[in-house]
Design an enzyme around this catalytic site. Structure first.
Site, short mmCIF file in Angstrom:
data_model
loop_
_atom_site.label_atom_id
_atom_site.label_comp_id
_atom_site.label_asym_id
_atom_site.label_seq_id
_atom_site.Cartn_x
_atom_site.Cartn_y
_atom_site.Cartn_z
N THR A 1 0.80 -1.21 0.00
CA THR A 1 0.00 0.00 0.00
C THR A 1 0.84 1.27 0.00
O THR A 1 0.32 2.34 -0.24
CB THR A 1 -0.89 -0.03 1.24
OG1 THR A 1 -0.12 -0.61 2.31
CG2 THR A 1 -2.10 -0.90 1.03
N GLU B 1 -9.15 1.11 -1.45
CA GLU B 1 -10.28 0.33 -1.94
C GLU B 1 -11.19 1.11 -2.89
O GLU B 1 -11.98 0.52 -3.62
CB GLU B 1 -11.11 -0.18 -0.75
CG GLU B 1 -10.31 -1.10 0.14
CD GLU B 1 -11.01 -1.40 1.47
OE1 GLU B 1 -11.09 -2.57 1.84
OE2 GLU B 1 -11.48 -0.45 2.12
#
Lengths: 319, 728, 172
Positions: free
Chosen positions: B469, B690
């Site tokens: 990430t 997301e």
């Protein structure tokens, strides 16, 4: 993976008669890890002298150990047998094509989910245990040539092109060598789906012989679930020559739809001598699909094959 | 000298904008990049300790109850050290943030593939062969069979407002359609793996996990030991996407085996086991009702979702999570219904809820746009609400309009409502499709320690993880920015429960939560430096290792005589309830559908997103690329296929669970809108991990409709479903 | 059984179970964990190494079959501070996120560029008979499709490879 004795053959005569050969290993090791294949002895044939592609009787003789990538990149193949190059390049990945061999590709086992899952009954893995695919998930499965004992498909692209090219398989056995037409090489499953080819125990594939290239246009079209790196749902290897606006010669083989690369001479005969019209294509395809039946999850392959074939024929018949 | 901050009020100071180093919000390369590209970053099943044994799971071959296990052959194999089974093995992984053990026990087989024993041997080869040699006698279970047709509708999951039935009857245009999505797998490239090692009562587990502070408690609970005696280390995690939120069977089995053998034990799941015995996203059935006036303005929204899970699992896919607040409409009915099945556990897969919920909703919106003859971008714009229509909360920010407008321009959207099947190039039918993106934004409690050395270097420590990430990058940048250091002077140490507990990676909250704790720690260090200089923190400039205030510039080394340490802690507060926090975006795609075969290719795809302050546009963009590609998979290829007889997953490998490959993905484009959301946290940043998947698949499915006139409502849009609607 | 492997120019004498794959030999016996196990069945490409100049899936070959073969793993391509051009381009283009598929991507790309230089066609090459190949985005994507990346850095991977490929072309 059960324990095995590993040995390496230094010449062909030493290898012949052994129960399990390994070359590229890309399918055998895959299945050994799953416990589907459990040889207790494997013979490494990678050092044998079967890696050449030679001019032969006006065609080519391809050593059994020629890798899929070398075969696809060979300029003679690219120029004279483009259907074969295209089929090879549409299969697997760059890495796998570097390891996978010509002989091994012919002997690939099915991708049927239940064949690969040792906990599911499978007549191909354990004759008599039953077929889990029937009544199960059947997206990958056969619409032609299946039996009540097995509905698995053969996964090769290469063999489909070779089928259209009338290839011969050269094998070496205890009693010498023989040549088997690829059209006679694979068995249909009937009640013994575990017997996939006519090879005898210990016979070694040494080469594939391609007859002189047929005249006409060649193509390989593969339809699958993603843009690359997937097995065929339907594939068509086609070679067509035209004369005076009519179809003169055809050779068409199909992948993803049957237990072996599928060829139907009656269907081909229905095309020859006719004008390349939709009616001609559809009437012939009716013959090809006369015994086709789906299992539910693969019913779509019937219209898919019909449509793909029509497009391939249209392309190949363009003068 | 610690700093704790509870997020009870909006923080409009935008302190990060006052900083001078100029490294935050720049596209800095990942600092751990050289390790990853050279193969020297170590993942869970690496750095194997001397004498490590290998453990391999045995899977349950059928449903029922284990009556007897035949492991005689396995026990006779040379090198087999132990066979672990029994009550402590996990039935399935813990759900995200569970903080306690999931259901344990390896006797009741609730799904095919459930791990029922672990074989431990001196080599992997022996352990695998021994595991495969074990057979079971499994009798039919004496428990009640699961019935996938029998849904339960939990009361607190049903809500209504106004009168939807009436709104539907009175609507000028209404849509009432049912959509289905199949089970999905996270399919992180690194399979779940753990290496367990006991030193007396102390357990060290090297694992591949996303949320270590919870995982530690889950593991301790499963083993029946004090969490204080458990340390989990996960410096590099080969992808998670939800599948590594909770402790999984291999961690517990490795720990049990290491205890029993007295040696370190490593267990790496096979890919087949990851598919069968970690987590799947539940399949969903969704009925969506839309009532609108002739101008496409919504008066009613209905969204019912049917999902499944194993018996006794509390988690259910929160399909309708974003439905209440995305669009206007005063009459509503929203509900979730759950059934119990004998299938692999259902849990979080990237963007639980919105990934499938927004996707189906956005297909329905496209149906509405077509029925009303309104450009789908304009239709959405007309339905943006002033405030959360159900909660009466103001939005902390609502950037839907901005992302729609900017995205449409960047993509070159044709707003003339081109008719379906109106564009053809040879065999290919070309169409355009779009969808909105929306995802809830969450802040979680998180702690981090920042140590500033007199030599002008800083160290950040937290048990926060980087699962790809970009945590290493953004925490480096944030610390460098706050303390006026070059990024190379900052070392970030992650993934170790010996460090202060972070938020963990999940729910898109990682960067904002862990980042806020680092921000606070740095702020307190700044306060200390300011005090030493006799000035106020807000008048202090830190840059290039110098402290600057009141026309003085002093090297940090002159101010500090010893390392200065601070722990920052962020705590969620009232801003989570007072306002509706979400991230927003829009997707646009151009697809080509083969008129012969029904195959779809995404030719172009663009996403515009707004998620507060963007901490690193390079890594943030990559997160969006990843989300959009998940969307391509959801739209076209990904489906876990369950056997209709026993629920087993039949395509439990990468040959047949079709992740998009490189050739499936065009050169996607991403635009990030600059924003400050004061309600989110002291950094004004929101989650972006997301957002890129929440509706992405709809842009492709809507494109297929525009290309062909075929409306696929049963995902994925494999060629057979498209073919069924094409002319012969 | 005894076997000898040549990896990154170093010779290793091993006594291993014949069932050991090249990948497991690297990871479990030689502490060369750069090559990753993502599927163990040749379906993801994370284990890609270069054998006598060709990219292969190290999970689908037995270690004992590889004696006499020059193996190059990601560790042999470059190290931090001395990265290969592709490794460096992957870092700058963010051609990865979690990094697990990355060594396989880089080994694959390294050998793939050589395949293209040798004029090998791919499934998307229009003219099969061409002596040379031009590596546009479509060619790169097809040729790299044997390497899955779930983080989906594909567009960045393509950019990184194209940059190195173009630089090589200019240098030649």
């Amino acid at each position: 993976m059960t324990p095995f004795n590993y040995e390496r053959a230094s010449d062909i005569s030493e290898a012949v008669g052994k129960p399990q050969f390994i070359a590229g290993g890309t399918n055998l090791l895959d299945l050994m890890k799953l416990g589907v294949e459990t040889p207790d002895r494997i013979t490494d044939i990678t050092r044998l002298d079967m890696k050449n592609i030679e001019d032969h009787e006006g065609g080519l003789r391809i050593g059994a150990l020629v890798s899929n990538s070398d075969l696809a990149a060979d300029m003679r193949v690219r120029q004279t047998y483009p259907v074969l190059s295209r089929a090879l390049l549409s299969g697997a990945s760059g890495q796998l094509r570097n390891m996978a061999t010509t002989g091994g590709n012919l002997l690939q086992r099915t991708r049927c989910y239940y064949f690969q899952d040792k906990s599911s009954p499978c007549n191909k893995r354990e004759p008599g245990s039953g077929c889990s695919a029937i009544g199960g998930v059947t997206r990958l499965h056969a619409i032609l040539g299946a039996s009540e004992h097995c509905i698995a498909t053969h996964p090769s692209d290469m063999a489909v092109a070779m089928q259209a090219l009338d290839a011969l398989v050269e094998v070496e056995g205890k009693d010498g060598s023989r040549r088997i037409a690829l059209s006679d090489f694979y068995r249909l499953p009937e009640d013994r789906p575990d017997r996939e080819t006519v090879l005898e125990y210990g016979e070694l594939i040494t080469a594939v012989v391609l007859p002189p290239a047929p005249t006409g246009k060649q193509t390989y079209r593969k339809v699958r679930d993603r843009a690359s790196y997937a097995f065929a749902l339907v594939s068509v290897a086609g070679i067509v020559s035209m004369q005076d606006g009519k179809i003169a010669q055809v050779a068409l083989a199909f992948g993803g739809v049957a237990p072996r690369p599928w060829r139907d001479l009656e269907f081909e005969a229905a095309l020859v001598g006719r004008a390349p019209t939709r009616e001609t294509f559809d009437a012939a395809t009716d013959i090809l699909l006369r015994d086709a039946s789906g299992q539910g999850g693969n019913d779509f392959k019937i219209p898919l094959l019909r449509r793909t074939l029509r497009a391939v024929l249209t392309e190949l018949c363009e003068e | 000298m610690n700093l704790h901050h509870k997020m009870d009020e909006a923080d409009r100071r935008n302190r990060l904008d006052d900083m001078a180093q100029g490294v935050l919000s720049t596209p800095m390369d990942r600092p751990e990049g050289p390790l990853k590209v050279s193969g020297t970053a170590t993942y869970a099943h690496e750095a194997q300790p001397e004498g490590m044994l290998h453990g391999v799971f045995v899977r349950a071959p059928r449903l029922g109850r284990v009556v007897e296990k035949d492991d005689a052959a396995a026990r006779e194999m040379a090198g087999v050290e132990a066979i672990i089974s029994g009550d402590r093995l996990l039935r399935n992984p813990a759900q995200g943030t569970a903080n306690e053990a999931p259901i344990q026990g390896a006797t009741e087989v609730h799904y095919v593939g459930q791990p029922v024993a672990l074989v431990v041997a001196d080599t992997f080869e022996t352990a695998r062969a021994a595991a495969q040699s074990i057979s079971f006698e499994i009798a039919d279970a004496d428990r009640a069979p699961t019935d996938p047709r029998n849904y339960d509708s939990p009361e607190d999951e049903q809500s209504s407002m106004g009168d939807l039935e009436k709104a539907m009857k009175e609507a000028a245009i209404s849509i009432d359609q049912t959509y289905t999505t199949p089970s999905h797998n996270s399919a992180a490239m690194e399979p779940h793996a753990s290496i367990a090692h006991w030193d007396g009562e102390k357990l060290t587990l090297r694992g591949s996990y996303q949320m270590l502070k919870y995982n530690r408690n889950e593991l301790a609970d499963a083993l029946g030991v004090d969490p204080e005696n458990v340390r989990i280390v996960a410096p590099y995690v080969g992808g998670g996407f939800g599948s590594k939120l909770g402790i999984a069977p291999e961690a517990v089995a490795a720990a049990l085996a290491a205890k029993e053998t007295g040696r370190p034990v490593g267990v790496a799941m096979t890919r087949q086991q990851v598919f069968e015995s970690t987590m799947r996203r539940s399949e969903t059935k969704q009925r969506i009702r839309l009532a609108a006036d002739a101008n496409g303005r919504l008066s009613g929204i209905g969204h019912d979702a049917w999902v499944s899970n194993l018996p006794d699992e509390d988690y259910f896919e929160p399909v309708t999570q974003a439905t209440p607040f995305t669009y206007r409409g005063e009459n509503r009915m929203i509900g979730t219904h759950v059934t119990r099945v004998s299938r692999t556990c259902a849990g979080s897969v990237r963007a639980p809820g919105e990934a499938v919920g927004v996707t189906c909703f956005e297909i329905a919106m496209d149906e509405l746009a077509n029925a009303a003859g309104i450009d789908p971008v304009e239709l959405r714009r007309r339905n943006i609400a002033e405030q959360d229509p159900t909660g009466d909360q103001p939005y902390s920010s609502n950037k839907l309009d901005a992302t729609l407008t900017s995205g449409a321009a960047a993509f070159g959207w044709d707003n003339s409502c081109p008719a379906p099947s109106s564009r053809r190039e040879g065999e290919w039918l070309i169409g355009q499709g779009m969808a909105s993106a929306v995802r809830v934004n969450t802040l979680m409690g998180s702690k981090a320690r920042v140590t500033l050395d007199p030599d002008g270097t800083a160290t950040v420590e937290t048990d926060m993880t980087d699962i790809g990430t970009g945590t290493y990058a953004i925490l480096t940048q944030l610390t460098a920015e706050m303390l006026g250091l070059k990024p190379s002077a900052v070392e970030v140490r992650l993934g170790d429960t010996d460090h202060p507990p972070g938020a963990g990676s999940g729910g898109s909250w990682g960067a904002a939560s862990a980042g806020s704790s680092v921000f606070l720690a740095c702020q307190s260090l700044r306060g200390h430096i300011a005090k030493a200089l006799g000035t106020d923190e807000k008048d202090l400039t830190l840059k290039d290792g110098q402290a600057i205030a009141d026309n003085r510039s002093v090297p940090l080394s002159e101010i500090l005589d010893a390392p200065l340490e601070s722990i920052g802690e962020i705590e969620p507060g009232d801003t989570g309830d007072d306002v509706r926090q979400a991230t927003w975006g829009a997707y646009f795609s151009e697809v080509a559908v083969n008129a012969v075969t029904g195959e779809t290719r995404v030719r172009r795809m663009h996403g515009t997103f707004a998620a507060g302050r963007i901490l690193n546009p390079k890594t943030a963009r990559s997160q969006c690329l990843g989300g959009m590609t998940f969307g391509i998979g959801m739209a076209l290829t990904e489906e876990l296929m369950h056997d209709p007889r026993d629920g087993r997953i039949v395509n439990r490998d990468f040959a047949e669970y079709h992740l998009p490959v490189n050739a499936d993905v065009p050169q996607l484009t991403v635009e990030l809108l600059e924003e400050r959301d004061p309600w989110a946290n002291p950094m004004q940043a929101k989650g972006i991990g997301e957002l890129g998947i929440c509706g992405a698949a709809a842009a492709i499915l809507n494109g297929i409709y525009n290309a062909t006139g075929v409306r696929v409502r049963d995902l994925p849009a494999t060629l057979d479903k498209v073919l069924a609607g094409l002319d012969d | 059984m005894k076997t000898t492997l040549t990896i990154n120019g170093n010779t290793h004498a091993l006594d291993i179970d014949p069932r050991t794959t090249l990948l497991d030999a690297l990871r479990n016996h030689l502490d060369l964990t750069g090559s990753k196990k993502g599927c163990d069945h040749g379906q993801c490409g994370a284990c890609t190494v270069i054998a006598d100049g060709r990219r292969i899936n190290s999970c689908l070959t037995l270690a004992c079959m590889m004696d006499g073969v020059e193996i190059t793993t990601v560790e042999g391509l470059g190290k931090p501070g001395d990265l290969s051009p592709l490794q460096d381009a992957f870092v700058r283009h963010d051609g990865f996120q979690c990094g697990y598929c990355t060594p396989g991507q880089i080994c694959s790309a390294t050998a793939m560029l050589e395949e293209a230089r040798a004029g090998w066609p791919s499934a998307v090459t229009d003219n099969l008979e061409g002596e040379t190949v031009s590596l546009g985005n479509g060619e790169i994507s097809e040729r790299m499709s044997g390497n899955l990346c779930r983080c989906a850095a594909y567009p960045n991977i393509v950019d990184a490879i194209r940059e190195v490929s173009e630089r090589k072309e200019v240098a030649e």
